[in-house]
Structures are given as C-alpha cells and as structure tokens.
Design an enzyme around this catalytic site. Structure first.
Site, PDB file in Angstrom:
ATOM      1  N   LYS A   1       0.847  -1.199   0.000  1.00 30.44           N
ATOM      2  CA  LYS A   1       0.000   0.000   0.000  1.00 30.44           C
ATOM      3  C   LYS A   1       0.885   1.253   0.000  1.00 30.44           C
ATOM      4  O   LYS A   1       0.644   2.202  -0.740  1.00 30.44           O
ATOM      5  CB  LYS A   1      -0.918   0.016   1.221  1.00 30.44           C
ATOM      6  CG  LYS A   1      -2.121  -0.900   1.069  1.00 30.44           C
ATOM      7  CD  LYS A   1      -2.866  -1.124   2.381  1.00 30.44           C
ATOM      8  CE  LYS A   1      -3.952  -2.186   2.170  1.00 30.44           C
ATOM      9  NZ  LYS A   1      -4.559  -2.646   3.419  1.00 30.44           N
TER      10      LYS A   1
ATOM     11  N   GLN B   1      -4.833  -1.221   9.640  1.00 32.60           N
ATOM     12  CA  GLN B   1      -4.767  -2.567   9.062  1.00 32.60           C
ATOM     13  C   GLN B   1      -5.405  -3.588  10.002  1.00 32.60           C
ATOM     14  O   GLN B   1      -5.044  -3.672  11.176  1.00 32.60           O
ATOM     15  CB  GLN B   1      -3.289  -2.926   8.790  1.00 32.60           C
ATOM     16  CG  GLN B   1      -3.093  -4.244   8.078  1.00 32.60           C
ATOM     17  CD  GLN B   1      -3.631  -4.239   6.644  1.00 32.60           C
ATOM     18  OE1 GLN B   1      -3.453  -3.274   5.904  1.00 32.60           O
ATOM     19  NE2 GLN B   1      -4.299  -5.300   6.256  1.00 32.60           N
TER      20      GLN B   1
ATOM     21  N   ASP C   1     -11.232   3.155   4.199  1.00 29.56           N
ATOM     22  CA  ASP C   1     -11.681   1.762   4.115  1.00 29.56           C
ATOM     23  C   ASP C   1     -13.211   1.682   4.072  1.00 29.56           C
ATOM     24  O   ASP C   1     -13.771   0.644   3.732  1.00 29.56           O
ATOM     25  CB  ASP C   1     -11.190   0.982   5.352  1.00 29.56           C
ATOM     26  CG  ASP C   1     -10.061   0.014   5.011  1.00 29.56           C
ATOM     27  OD1 ASP C   1      -9.872  -0.270   3.804  1.00 29.56           O
ATOM     28  OD2 ASP C   1      -9.386  -0.444   5.944  1.00 29.56           O
TER      29      ASP C   1
END
Ligand code: NDP
Length: 305
Positions: A54, A98, A121
């Site tokens: 990422k 994460q 997200d």
C-alpha cells in the site's frame, strides 16, 4: 461458451493512472498533496506485506504515505491517541488501520474513532449508514473495485439479477448495497441459504466472497453470467513440487472453480489478477476523493460509486 476474462490487473493500473493524474492536478493547481496514513499494530506477516505494498503504490501515484508501525502490545489508549492526532492532521486525508488487530484491541471502537471523512476503508458506522441510505460516503475498497469492473463490462446494471455469496461487513453487505444502488435485484446468500446452487443459477451477476477454495462449480453458473470472484485462498499445489524446507508448494485460488465457471460464464475475474489488484487501486482512489472533499474541490469522476 468461453468467458471474457476481466483483467483486474490492467484495470487497476488504469485506475491508478487516473488517480496519479488527479494527484498531479491537485499539486499543480492547488498546492495540495493527498496523504494516506496506514497504521499497523503488531507483526502479522500478511499484514506487513499488505502495508508495504500500500505504501509503495501510494508513493507511486504521487501521494504522501505515512506509515505508523506500533508494537503488538500497544494499548487501546495509545492507538486511539494516534488516531486522534491523524484525524487532526491536515496533511492526512485518508487513515487506514490494518485489520485484524491484536485480540486485546476492540476493532469496532478503533474503526469508529477514525474521522468518517478520512475513513478510506469505508468501515466507519457513519459510512455504512450513508451507503445504506444512498448518500455520499466512503465506500469499502473491495466492493468498490468489483462494482467498477462490473460497470466497465456491462455499462448499466439496472434490472440485472445479482447474487452476492457472503454477508461480511467488509465485502458482502456493502457489495449488495452498491448493486442495489445500481438498481440490480439483489440476493444475499450465506452459510444458511437453502438450495444455494439454484439461487446462484438465477443470477446474471455472481459475486463470491466466501473464503472457501473453489466452492462454486461451473454448473451453478447461468450461461453467460458475469462472475466476480473475490475469494483469495491458498491451497497446496503438489504439482508445483516442494520448497527448500520440504513443504509442498502452494497456489492461490478463488471461491469459484475457475475452469468450469469460465466455460459457462460470459465474463469472469481470475484469481490472482482480478479483484485483488482493484482493492489497493480503490484505496488510492478513496484517498484522492477524501482529499478533494476535505478541500471543497470537485471530486474526480469515475473513482467513486
Ligand atoms: P468472512 O469470513 O467475513 O465472510 C464469509 C461469508 O461467507 C459469511 O457471510 C459466511 O456466511 C459465508 N459462507 C461461509 N460458508 C458458506 C457456504 N458454505 N455457503 C454460503 N456462504 C458461506 O469473509 P470476507 O467477506 O472477509 O472474505 C471473503 C473472501 O474474500 C475471503 O477469501 C477473503 O480472503 C477474500 N477477500 C478478498 C479481498 C480482495 O482484495 N480480493 C478483500 C477482502 C476479502 P455466514 O455469515 O452465514 O457465516
């Protein structure tokens, strides 16, 4: 019939190129560089790999990448304090924590501490509610990438029968909301669904997000349907031989049995090289969208739902 292969790798590259173009314009015309902060708690090897890739792709499209690596025993208070700092940091437009988090940390509490406007997200309860009520939101990356591929392949999805197998908060449910938003007739299937093969056979669009290797065989697929295989499963591949330590080599497969599904489908995403690459591309797209919204600028076209 032999299916058209939907090339997620190439599509993701085109999304990243679009993102890079917007980033360049934001810098040139407004002196703004979008920034994505990724928070990793602990040393889960798979999470480390995701976070590294990422960060790399964030920099490749011209954005700033801020990585925060915390010890596995970090307290909830310390993690929440970091999120609070990132929420207030004007250089940070997107925040991603994460998952999974170590067991002593409450994932819902942590995710809901992120400023919804920076929640790239799309997991914050506000974004879930906004998506469910058809309002502007941050959309979870994997379903967004799947929707983009479907729109690209079909144009309008209106009136199509869509079956989503899986009802998780990160894939199945938001996927169903997005398809509903595009006026599909949506069925959400799960582990208690009766006669799953018959349910799937009615679908013009099948999205499989289960986590069971090659669970969907070709004879469940209606002739000409589009199959979006979200599953990523690692299985033994003895045909590839053994590793140096004597263990059997492995390979990745989806939730659909690719060969037999490709014989009946009109179009199908492969694993790897389908939905997977789109997920990170959509994370970058969400970050540039968040940056534009934060600065009162027009949103980039084609990068949101
Ligand atoms: P979850 O484990 O959270 O959800 C799985 C869903 O599948 C559940 O709703 C479950 O039903 C359903 N299910 C399980 N067994 C069956 C069955 N026999 N028949 C029908 N439905 C069943 O998984 P995720 O949604 O997080 O992920 C799904 C897959 O997608 C995984 O392989 C994951 O690795 C992959 N993935 C890929 C991403 C990408 O970037 N391509 C991103 C995220 C995930 P119930 O609710 O009843 O238990």
């Amino acid at each position: 019939m032999s299916a058209t292969v939907i090339d997620g790798k190439a599509f993701a590259a085109s999304v990243r190129e679009k993102v890079a173009g917007h980033v360049a314009r934001l810098k040139e015309e407004h002196g703004i560089t979008p920034g994505l902060a990724v928070v990793l708690v602990g040393e889960d090897p798979a999470s480390q790999v995701y976070v590294r890739s990422k960060g790399k792709m964030t920099v490749e499209v011209g954005m700033n990448s801020y990585e925060h690596k915390l010890e596995a025993d970090t307290s909830e208070a310390d993690l929440l304090a970091l999120i609070d700092r990132l929420n207030k940091d004007a250089d940070v437009h997107g925040i991603l924590v994460q998952l999974p988090l170590p067991g002593h940390l409450d994932e819902d509490l942590v995710i809901n501490a992120i400023d919804p406007a920076k929640d790239v997200d799309g997991f914050h309860i506000s974004n879930v509610g906004l998506l469910g009520t058809g309002q502007k939101s941050m959309v979870p990356c994997t379903p967004l990438g799947s929707l983009m591929m479907l729109r690209d392949h079909h144009g309008a999805l209106s009136g199509m029968n869509a079956v989503v197998i899986g009802r998780s908060n990160i894939v199945g449910k938001p996927m169903a909301q997005l398809l509903l938003g595009d006026s599909c007739t949506v069925t959400i299937a799960h582990s208690r669904t009766k006669d799953l093969p018959d349910v799937v056979r009615r679908a013009d669009i099948v999205v499989a997000a289960v986590g069971r290797p090659e669970m969907v065989p070709g004879d469940w697929i209606k002739e000409g349907a589009t199959v979006i295989d979200v599953g990523i499963n690692r299985i033994d591949a003895p045909e590839k031989g053994t590793n140096e330590d004597g263990s059997v080599k492995t390979r990745l497969v989806g939730d659909c049995h690719y060969e037999s599904c490709a014989e009946r489908a009109g179009a199908i995403t492969p694993v790897p090289g389908g939905v997977g690459p789109m997920t990170i591309a959509c994370l970058l797209a969400n970050t540039v969208t968040a940056c534009c919204r934060a600065n009162g600028l027009a949103e980039p076209e084609g990068l949101t739902a």
